[in-house]
Every structure is written in C-alpha cells, then in structure tokens.
Design an enzyme around this catalytic site. Structure first.
Site: not given
Ligand SMILES: *Cc1c(COP(=O)(O)O)cnc(C)c1O
Length: 461
Positions: A219, A453
């Site tokens: 991620d 939430f």
């Molecule tokens: C915001 C976020 C997401 C999801 O992304 P969106 O653009 O809001 O759909 C996934 N992982 C992390 C760590 C994030 O901060």
C-alpha cells in the site's frame, strides 16, 4: 523522538491564491454538531474553520500542476496524460505495469478480486478501513501481523509500522502458505498513528513471503512520507535521495495500490501497479467493469496529468521536510503542554489519546468520537475518530471490535495551512484537555452496515 534537528524551517512555496475561511460562534457550533449527530464526517465544510478531518484529496496543488490541468487530453482512449503518468510511475515506483483507478479503494477492489479466493487469509501490518473491507468482500480474512509496539500509544519505536516476522511465520505454519492470498504492507501505517516501516523490515518480509510463494502487495499511498523517515532514521540511507529509497522500497513487493489523494498532492486519483503479466492482464480486463477503460480508470485526463506532475513534486526532500515538520511542530507543542498523543509523532497526523483524556468513559461511550466533537465545539476545528467506531464489527460474530487505541486524528492537508493555523489548533486542543473532567460521552443512535464511522449518528449522554 526528534527527527528534524535544525533551525526554523519554512514552507518551500509561497501563496498565490487564497480561499477565505468562515468563523462561527460556539452557539452556532452547538447546533451544527448536534444536527450532524456528533459525527464530524456529517458536518458541512462551510461550518468548519480549520479542517483537519483528513489529508485525503485536500492537498493544495502547485501552479505547475494547475498548468498541467489545462493540458488534459480528454480522449476516451490512449490519452497523452495516461502515458505521462505511466512513465512517472515506472520512473519513481519502478513497477512494470500501471492501471489507473479513481482512487485507492478502486485499486484495492481490483487486487482483492484478482488475488483472493474465498476462505483465504490476508495478513497485513495493521488493518486499513477500505483495504480490509475489500479483502472481506472478496471472501478473505484479514490477520494483523504488525509488531506489538504499534498497539501501544506510548511505545517509542522508530519503526512502529514494522511487521512482526514471527507472527507472519506463525500464520504461514498455522494455515499453510497456499491459504494466504498475499500480504499487504502499508507504508507510514495510518491506523498506528502514521508510523513508518523500515527498509530492513520490508526486505525481510519480502524474503519470507517469496520463500513461501506469497505475493507482497504494497500500500504505497504514503510511501514517500515513509521514505523520508527511512532517510533520517535508518542507518545507510542518510545520503540516498527519496527517489532512490522509494524505488528500493517498491522493489520488495509484487504490486502496489495507491491513493494519489495523499502523497501525490492531488484532489482525486489513484492506481494499481504491478510486475506480474497475468495480474496485469486480469486487472486490465476488470478495470473496464468497475472504473473505466484501462487508459483512464475513472479519471479525467487532466487528473492523470496533475497526479503525474505531483509524483515529481512529492518526492522532493524539502517538501517532505516541511510537510512532516509541520506535523512535528504541532506534536512537540502538545507534548510540552502535557497533552497525551501517540509517540513518536507520525508523518501525516497527530493522534490524541482519547482514553487518557477521558478515563471516566468506557469504550462504548465512544471517547474518541466524544473528543472530536468537543474539539469542534471549542473552535470549529474538525478532526476524525479513530477508535471503536472506525474499527467496526467482526464479520463472524457481529460484535464490536474493541481496538486498544482510542484516538482522535488531527490530519494535516499538504501545503494548505500556515504555522498560525497550527498555533490556533494547539491552543484549542489544550483548552479541551483542560476541560476533560466534565465530559460524559455519547450514545450511538444510528449505525450503517459498512464503514460505519462515515455515517453513524450519536446523541450526548
Ligand atoms: C486513503 C488510504 C487508502 C484508500 O484510498 P482512497 O483514495 O481513500 O480510496 C488506502 N490505504 C491508505 C493507507 C490510505 O491512507
């Protein structure tokens, strides 16, 4: 932990365009927060003074990015901006293939569908709300394998986002590698307080996963902010550029999901990137169903251009130093005032320890939700609950998850607020801290099924 030892820093930009802020009285705010069911997500932004709800999509773009917006090639297929984005993703993140998506969860949806078979497990270094939900909707079960320190608001560890390799290995032994769809590795772990993962840990996780034929899905949403922490905290990386560190981080994974709304200084956008030909083939087929053609993935050409240009700007050391330095400035002032916050100070936000504010409230009186409402009442500052409401319910038993941490997140949009806004924020938090003894908590009166939430409603007890 003092990560930035230096004389005063200043923002590496000046202001060219301004947006007026509206100020309200306490009487007005008593009405607006009651009407919003004491949920800061349900406030109208016009009723908010300083908006620290999230750093997602709230960034200020540069003149260079705005200029790029005018170069949007709004062709349905094969837009020039797609190729610019593809080139930048290859250059900075190093993955072979790119599939744009409207935001991060679009990418999470695709990869969860492609890689998870019902009944499989998906370990990760702490859950993230949308990530875990997509895994569950694809029939997977999330397993937390982050180090124990991450669940302790006061543990001083330079890399609290690290994976506990023993927990990961124990899971492999317990369920068998073939029952593990992949492992998700988050950088600057949001739910742990914006805590980074070390390069050494990333490398070890990748080695252990590869040995067992388990894919690593990174991620990368906040990977550049994590790269900054590696540069200043991990031996051997002091002299490397953020770009070099980012490339090495990504090299320890097979694919990445990305929300451009964070690191990449845009208001909308995301992508899925990967090295595997088969995964790319499937993602390219599936993106057409959920997002749009594989050369736009739910984005306008101009949005892809702004994101491509944002990659370059976001990777500048001066930018990251000012961005993380601003968060650190607020955190250090709060620490001096004796306000309990998660330590060490994270990359994108300050997390107030609501259990310490309100020891008189049991968790089902929603201490963090209460604290966010109190802060809004005091000054019109909007923060976000990250506690039992965000944690949701177990899909098996239907019971609440009771997370150890009951936090309120003050999240700083990139390049948006000044140091004076930061001072006002510190003073308001301190005021709420001083008045903590009289607070009685909330009762939940409406609970949505998914990601509660966002839309749950409360009443004052
Ligand atoms: C915001 C976020 C997401 C999801 O992304 P969106 O653009 O809001 O759909 C996934 N992982 C992390 C760590 C994030 O901060």
């Amino acid at each position: 932990m003092d990560t930035i030892k230096r004389r005063s820093w200043a923002e590496p930009f000046k202001i060219k365009s301004v947006e007026p802020l509206r100020m309200t009285t306490r009487e007005e705010r008593e009405i607006t927060i009651r009407e919003a069911g004491y949920n800061t997500f349900l406030l109208k932004s016009k009723d908010v003074y300083i908006d620290l709800l999230t750093d997602s999509g709230t960034n200020a773009m540069s003149d260079y990015q705005w200029a790029g917006m005018m170069l949007g090639d709004e062709a349905y297929a094969g837009s020039e901006n797609y190729y610019n984005l593809e080139r930048m993703v290859k250059e900075y993140y190093g993955y072979k293939y790119l599939v744009p998506t409207h935001q991060g969860r679009g990418a999470e949806n695709l990869i969860s569908h492609i890689l998870i078979k019902p009944g499989q497990y998906v370990p990760g270094n702490m859950y993230f709300t949308t990530t875990r939900l997509h895994q569950e909707l694809s029939g997977g079960t999330f397993v937390d394998v982050i180090i124990d320190e991450a669940h302790d608001a006061q543990a001083e560890h330079p890399f609290k986002g690290n994976v506990d390799l023993n927990k990961f290995e124990a899971l492999i032994k317990r369920v068998g590698a073939e029952k593990i769809a992949y492992i998700t590795i988050g950088a600057t772990v949001n739910m742990a307080g914006g805590q980074p993962i070390s390069m050494e840990n990333l490398r070890s996780v990748y080695q252990l996963a590869s040995k067992n034929n388990i894919k690593v899905v990174f991620d990368a949403t906040r990977a550049m902010e994590n790269a900054f922490f590696i540069k200043i905290r991990e031996r051997g990386y002091e002299k490397k550029t953020i770009k070099e560190i980012l490339l090495e981080m990504c090299s320890y994974s097979d694919a990445a999901t990305m929300s451009g709304k964070k690191d990449l200084l845009v208001n909308i956008g995301g992508f899925l990137a990967m090295n595997d030909d088969d995964v790319f083939e499937e993602a390219r087929n599936m993106v057409v169903v959920y997002e749009g053609l594989h050369t736009y993935g739910g984005l306008a050409g101009r949005d892809m251009e702004a994101m491509a240009r944002g990659i370059e700007e976001a990777c500048q050391f001066n930018h990251l130093q000012a961005r993380i330095g601003q968060v650190e400035y607020v955190g250090n002032r709060l620490i001096e005032l004796g306000v309990p916050i998660v330590r060490p100070i994270g990359g994108h936000a300050i997390f107030l320890d609501a259990k310490k504010f309100y020891p008189q409230l049991e968790q089902l009186k929603f201490p963090a939700q209460t604290l966010a409402a109190e802060l809004y009442l005091d000054s019109g500052i909007r923060a976000m609950e990250r506690g039992i409401v965000s944690a949701g319910r177990s899909k098996e038993t239907g019971d609440h998850y009771f997370p150890k941490l009951e936090l309120v997140r003050l999240t700083f949009p990139r390049r948006v607020y000044t140091q004076a806004h930061c001072d006002v924020t510190v003073e308001s938090v301190y005021e709420v801290w001083k008045n903590r003894a009289t607070v009685k908590g909330l009762k939940m009166i409406y609970e949505p099924k998914y990601l509660r939430f966002f839309q749950a409603r409360f009443e004052k007890l």
